[in-house]
Design a protein around this motif. Structure first.
Motif, PDB file in Angstrom:
ATOM      1  N   ALA A  51       0.857  -1.190   0.000  1.00  0.00           N
ATOM      2  CA  ALA A  51       0.000   0.000   0.000  1.00  0.00           C
ATOM      3  C   ALA A  51       0.888   1.232   0.000  1.00  0.00           C
ATOM      4  O   ALA A  51       1.968   1.226   0.610  1.00  0.00           O
ATOM      5  CB  ALA A  51      -0.906   0.000   1.232  1.00  0.00           C
ATOM      6  N   PRO A  52       0.471   2.287  -0.693  1.00  0.00           N
ATOM      7  CA  PRO A  52       1.288   3.504  -0.713  1.00  0.00           C
ATOM      8  C   PRO A  52       1.547   4.026   0.698  1.00  0.00           C
ATOM      9  O   PRO A  52       0.675   3.940   1.565  1.00  0.00           O
ATOM     10  CB  PRO A  52       0.436   4.490  -1.497  1.00  0.00           C
ATOM     11  N   GLU A  53       2.737   4.539   0.893  1.00  0.00           N
ATOM     12  CA  GLU A  53       3.054   5.126   2.199  1.00  0.00           C
ATOM     13  C   GLU A  53       2.118   6.303   2.414  1.00  0.00           C
ATOM     14  O   GLU A  53       2.075   7.247   1.638  1.00  0.00           O
ATOM     15  CB  GLU A  53       4.507   5.578   2.236  1.00  0.00           C
ATOM     16  N   GLY A  66      -5.548   9.164  12.629  1.00  0.00           N
ATOM     17  CA  GLY A  66      -5.520   9.406  11.191  1.00  0.00           C
ATOM     18  C   GLY A  66      -5.187   8.114  10.458  1.00  0.00           C
ATOM     19  O   GLY A  66      -5.061   7.046  11.061  1.00  0.00           O
ATOM     20  N   LEU A  67      -5.041   8.207   9.171  1.00  0.00           N
ATOM     21  CA  LEU A  67      -4.744   7.030   8.350  1.00  0.00           C
ATOM     22  C   LEU A  67      -3.237   6.924   8.157  1.00  0.00           C
ATOM     23  O   LEU A  67      -2.621   7.784   7.547  1.00  0.00           O
ATOM     24  CB  LEU A  67      -5.451   7.136   6.997  1.00  0.00           C
ATOM     25  N   ASP A  68      -2.669   5.856   8.707  1.00  0.00           N
ATOM     26  CA  ASP A  68      -1.225   5.619   8.628  1.00  0.00           C
ATOM     27  C   ASP A  68      -1.007   4.222   8.074  1.00  0.00           C
ATOM     28  O   ASP A  68      -1.447   3.230   8.681  1.00  0.00           O
ATOM     29  CB  ASP A  68      -0.598   5.754  10.020  1.00  0.00           C
ATOM     30  N   SER A  69      -0.343   4.122   6.937  1.00  0.00           N
ATOM     31  CA  SER A  69      -0.140   2.816   6.302  1.00  0.00           C
ATOM     32  C   SER A  69       0.681   1.865   7.173  1.00  0.00           C
ATOM     33  O   SER A  69       0.568   0.649   7.035  1.00  0.00           O
ATOM     34  CB  SER A  69       0.517   2.984   4.931  1.00  0.00           C
ATOM     35  N   LYS A  70       1.463   2.388   8.105  1.00  0.00           N
ATOM     36  CA  LYS A  70       2.227   1.522   9.014  1.00  0.00           C
ATOM     37  C   LYS A  70       1.288   0.715   9.928  1.00  0.00           C
ATOM     38  O   LYS A  70       1.631  -0.363  10.384  1.00  0.00           O
ATOM     39  CB  LYS A  70       3.203   2.346   9.841  1.00  0.00           C
ATOM     40  N   ALA A 108     -10.903   1.287   7.590  1.00  0.00           N
ATOM     41  CA  ALA A 108     -10.308   2.620   7.704  1.00  0.00           C
ATOM     42  C   ALA A 108     -10.866   3.505   6.594  1.00  0.00           C
ATOM     43  O   ALA A 108     -11.203   3.020   5.510  1.00  0.00           O
ATOM     44  CB  ALA A 108      -8.788   2.524   7.596  1.00  0.00           C
ATOM     45  N   GLY A 109     -10.947   4.789   6.862  1.00  0.00           N
ATOM     46  CA  GLY A 109     -11.488   5.725   5.885  1.00  0.00           C
ATOM     47  C   GLY A 109     -10.469   6.739   5.425  1.00  0.00           C
ATOM     48  O   GLY A 109      -9.669   7.232   6.217  1.00  0.00           O
ATOM     49  N   LEU A 110     -10.498   7.027   4.138  1.00  0.00           N
ATOM     50  CA  LEU A 110      -9.703   8.101   3.561  1.00  0.00           C
ATOM     51  C   LEU A 110     -10.718   9.139   3.096  1.00  0.00           C
ATOM     52  O   LEU A 110     -11.421   8.931   2.112  1.00  0.00           O
ATOM     53  CB  LEU A 110      -8.860   7.578   2.398  1.00  0.00           C
ATOM     54  N   ARG A 161       0.196  -5.435   1.700  1.00  0.00           N
ATOM     55  CA  ARG A 161       0.025  -5.408   0.245  1.00  0.00           C
ATOM     56  C   ARG A 161      -1.453  -5.285  -0.123  1.00  0.00           C
ATOM     57  O   ARG A 161      -2.326  -5.839   0.553  1.00  0.00           O
ATOM     58  CB  ARG A 161       0.590  -6.676  -0.392  1.00  0.00           C
ATOM     59  N   ILE A 162      -1.712  -4.573  -1.211  1.00  0.00           N
ATOM     60  CA  ILE A 162      -3.082  -4.401  -1.692  1.00  0.00           C
ATOM     61  C   ILE A 162      -3.513  -5.686  -2.393  1.00  0.00           C
ATOM     62  O   ILE A 162      -2.846  -6.163  -3.311  1.00  0.00           O
ATOM     63  CB  ILE A 162      -3.192  -3.189  -2.635  1.00  0.00           C
TER      64      ILE A 162
END
Length: 195
Positions: A51-53, A66-70, A108-110, A161-162
């Motif tokens: 997933a994109p950082e 917030g939304l954190d890919s980690k 999770a929401g963006l 991974r997506i």
């Protein structure tokens, strides 16, 4: 061969070439139409890739991170791109609320190009399915995710991974036929060891 016959060949070619081109395109469209392929499934270059950082600030006034890919590491996460101004987002929202009841994965929401007060009002009236909400006011994170428009939903595996991308509003058919099987497969893959 007369001069008159020689000039008829190019003229015939000029008439037949557009017809042949039209018939070729019509055949291509017919094959796509009859293929049974879901048009909501737009191939993504990100499928199978990390997933994109992403590190987006939380939505003000909502007590969530917030939304954190980690944060995707070690768990299956459904990332939904939404906005309060998006009518199809309202259509799919009850399904997201129902999906969020399953605590085996995170939702999770963006929040895409939205005003915070409108996003809060949207969640206040329809319910909040999200365990994290990142605000993408400028739309830069959505570009990194390859978003075409809202709503879009991504499934991210435990390895970050997506695994899947769904374009457009989720409906019961898409949830039952595509999303839930993909979630089950993701949950079964690389299960953490039992304590």
């Amino acid at each position: 061969m007369t001069a008159e016959t020689a000039s008829q060949k190019p003229r015939r070619l000029v008439v037949l070439l557009p017809l042949a081109l039209f018939l070729g395109l019509a055949a291509l469209f017919l094959v796509q139409l009859l293929s049974g392929r879901d048009v909501a499934e737009i191939p993504s270059a990100l499928i199978g890739h990390p997933a994109p950082e992403t590190n987006l600030a939380p939505l003000e006034g909502i007590d969530l991170p917030g939304l954190d890919s980690k944060a995707f590491a070690g768990k299956v996460t459904l990332v939904n791109v939404w906005a309060s101004w998006c009518a199809p987002c309202r259509e799919e929202h009850p399904l997201l609320v129902a999906l969020s009841a399953d605590k085996r994965f995170a939702v999770a929401g963006l929040n895409y190009k939205d005003k915070p007060e409108n996003a809060r009002r949207f969640l206040g009236s329809l319910g909040n399915p999200y365990s994290a909400i990142g605000v993408d006011g400028a739309g830069r994170a959505a570009i990194d995710w390859g978003v075409y428009g809202v709503p879009e939903t991504f499934l991210v595996g435990r390895d970050g991974r997506i695994l899947l991308k769904h374009v457009g509003p989720l409906d019961q058919k898409a949830v039952t036929a595509m999303l839930l099987p993909a979630i089950e497969k993701a949950l079964a893959a690389n299960e953490p060891p039992a304590p």
